[in-house]
Design an enzyme around this catalytic site. Structure first.
Site, PDB file in Angstrom:
ATOM      1  CE  LYS A  60      -9.561  77.040 -24.738  1.00  0.00           C
ATOM      2  NZ  LYS A  60      -8.301  77.323 -25.106  1.00  0.00           N
ATOM      3  CB  SER A  62      -8.019  81.669 -29.434  1.00  0.00           C
ATOM      4  OG  SER A  62      -6.486  81.830 -29.524  1.00  0.00           O
ATOM      5  CG  HIS A  97      -9.884  77.554 -29.797  1.00  0.00           C
ATOM      6  ND1 HIS A  97     -10.748  77.866 -28.910  1.00  0.00           N
ATOM      7  CD2 HIS A  97      -8.378  78.165 -29.460  1.00  0.00           C
ATOM      8  CE1 HIS A  97     -10.123  78.719 -28.047  1.00  0.00           C
ATOM      9  NE2 HIS A  97      -9.014  78.797 -28.353  1.00  0.00           N
TER      10      HIS A  97
HETATM   11  C1  LIG Z   1      -6.877  77.958 -24.281  1.00  0.00           C
HETATM   12  C2  LIG Z   1      -5.702  77.572 -25.053  1.00  0.00           C
HETATM   13  C3  LIG Z   1      -4.705  77.167 -24.499  1.00  0.00           C
HETATM   14  C4  LIG Z   1      -4.638  76.752 -23.101  1.00  0.00           C
HETATM   15  O1  LIG Z   1      -5.254  75.702 -22.651  1.00  0.00           O
HETATM   16  P1  LIG Z   1      -5.774  75.447 -21.019  1.00  0.00           P
HETATM   17  O2  LIG Z   1      -5.942  74.260 -20.954  1.00  0.00           O
HETATM   18  O3  LIG Z   1      -6.730  76.566 -21.015  1.00  0.00           O
HETATM   19  O4  LIG Z   1      -4.560  75.883 -20.232  1.00  0.00           O
HETATM   20  C5  LIG Z   1      -3.621  76.720 -25.383  1.00  0.00           C
HETATM   21  N1  LIG Z   1      -3.714  77.262 -26.739  1.00  0.00           N
HETATM   22  C6  LIG Z   1      -4.789  77.769 -27.190  1.00  0.00           C
HETATM   23  C7  LIG Z   1      -4.655  77.952 -28.610  1.00  0.00           C
HETATM   24  C8  LIG Z   1      -5.681  77.963 -26.403  1.00  0.00           C
HETATM   25  O5  LIG Z   1      -6.825  78.419 -26.967  1.00  0.00           O
END
Ligand SMILES: *Cc1c(COP(=O)(O)O)cnc(C)c1O
Length: 392
Positions: free
Chosen positions: A238, A179, A207
């Site tokens: 996302k 991330s 991602h």
């Molecule tokens: C954003 C993210 C999460 C968490 O996901 P949410 O649905 O926003 O709680 C988990 N793992 C990674 C690698 C992320 O970037």
């Protein structure tokens, strides 16, 4: 609570205090965000495919809101398990070509409860040092030993696997795309090591889900590794533009999680309207290929303009582009100056990234047009020169 004020003062002095800021959606302009009176190019969201304002998704949510109500009223194991959940899970399993799937309320809850359901006292979880905080928290909750390996360092992982070869259960867990650096995990090598050492492999595609693979199934599919991955996790918050998360795997895994994943058992099911929105988003992710293609091209373009301007953008090739400046205060000033130039981008500082690697993190969206990014690159370069973050 005097101690708290003292600790906060230290954070403020070190340019490390986090503050909440208000950001509003801009109707009909998915690649933008409103802050106060100003509309900014949004290079700080994870709406990778530009779906968060998609009319079909909004309509599905609206329609189900009137049928299913505002909330689901209970955990899925009680009376919160609407038929929509089952349909969605069938669609997910078909999409991932897995035996089964399970929907969670969000990615944080999926990671923290799935990892703690897969490992316990006496077990060991091998985890990349740059893995997401929800993975780290899952390991802490599990009470298993945390064998943290240096970022993408397979020799280090191998040494740790050898050291712990006699443990009862072993789980290797990694982000597919990291991330804060936007680089990829060496999934092929991880799959080999997992086999060699009789470990389970869990991949977090937060991602990369929606972005890679012919129908957006993620990086594991793009590399043909889907059968090597025991626990395939991703989020709907996302690239899908909605909210929620999924885990795909075999029937045994899903049965186990229904019995052991505490975030599923002890927390209320997603509101039915969101489940309906996710189903619609899943259809769009699979069919609107132009979004993926445009996003990848745009990322390549911005990355190479910034690199040509002399910035350190790391070694990745994904829609997450770090601009590493090193110093915390410079990173903060950079993001303030960007805002002054009409661009929203966050300064990422320790402890989210190692100290001395503070950065601006850009994340792109299929909603951004090529000319907007060309223009943004010029403004970013100008600010970099002004702040001495890049040499002329
Ligand atoms: C954003 C993210 C999460 C968490 O996901 P949410 O649905 O926003 O709680 C988990 N793992 C990674 C690698 C992320 O970037």
């Amino acid at each position: 609570m005097k101690w708290m004020e003292d600790e906060l003062a230290k954070l403020t002095d070190a340019s490390l205090e986090r503050r909440l800021r208000e950001s509003a959606a801009v109707p009909d302009r998915p690649g933008y965000v409103r802050r106060g009176e100003r509309v900014l190019l949004n290079l700080a969201a994870n709406d990778y495919l530009g779906l968060a304002q998609h009319p079909a998704i909004i309509e599905a949510i609206r329609e189900q809101l009137f049928i299913g109500g505002a909330g689901s009223g209970a955990s899925r194991l009680v009376t919160g398990n609407r038929p929509l959940n089952g349909y969605l899970e069938e669609e997910l399993a078909a999409w991932q070509n897995s035996e089964a799937a399970l929907v969670f309320a969000n990615g944080y809850m999926a990671n923290s409860s799935v990892i703690s359901a897969l490992a316990g006292r006496g077990d060991v979880v091998f985890s990349d040092q740059f893995n997401h905080a929800s993975i780290v928290d899952g390991i802490v909750l599990s009470r298993a030993e945390h064998a943290r390996y240096r970022h993408n360092d397979m020799e280090h992982l191998k040494a740790l696997l050898n050291k712990h070869r006699d443990r009862r259960r072993k789980l290797i867990v990694t982000d597919a795309v990291f991330s804060m650096d936007g680089d990829r995990a060496p999934l092929q090598e991880l799959a080999l090591l997992k086999r060699e050492h009789g470990a389970m492999l869990m991949v977090d595609e937060a991602h990369s889900g929606g972005i890679y693979g012919v129908r957006g199934q993620g990086l594991c599919h793009e590399l043909g590794l889907q059968n090597e991955v025991d626990v395939h996790m991703g989020t709907f918050s996302k690239a899908f533009g909605v909210y929620g998360a999924y885990v795909c795997g075999n029937r045994t895994l899903i049965r186990w999680l229904i019995n052991k994943a505490r975030a599923l058992i002890y927390s209320t099911a997603l509101p039915p309207s969101l489940t309906a929105g996710i189903s619609t988003a899943l259809g769009l992710v699979q069919t609107e290929h132009w979004r993926r293609k445009h996003l990848i091209l745009a990322s390549r373009q911005l990355r190479s303009s910034l690199s040509a301007a002399g910035f350190n953008v790391g070694s990745g090739d994904t829609p997450i582009i770090p601009l590493i400046v090193g110093d915390n205060a410079v990173a903060l000033r950079f993001s303030e100056a960007l805002e002054g130039e009409g661009i929203a981008a966050v300064a990422i500082r320790p402890p989210t990234v190692p100290s001395g690697t503070a950065r601006i993190r850009f994340s792109l969206s299929a909603a951004h047009a090529e000319h907007e990014l060309v223009d943004a690159a010029l403004r970013i370069r100008r600010i970099g020169l002004q702040l001495g973050a890049v040499s002329p």
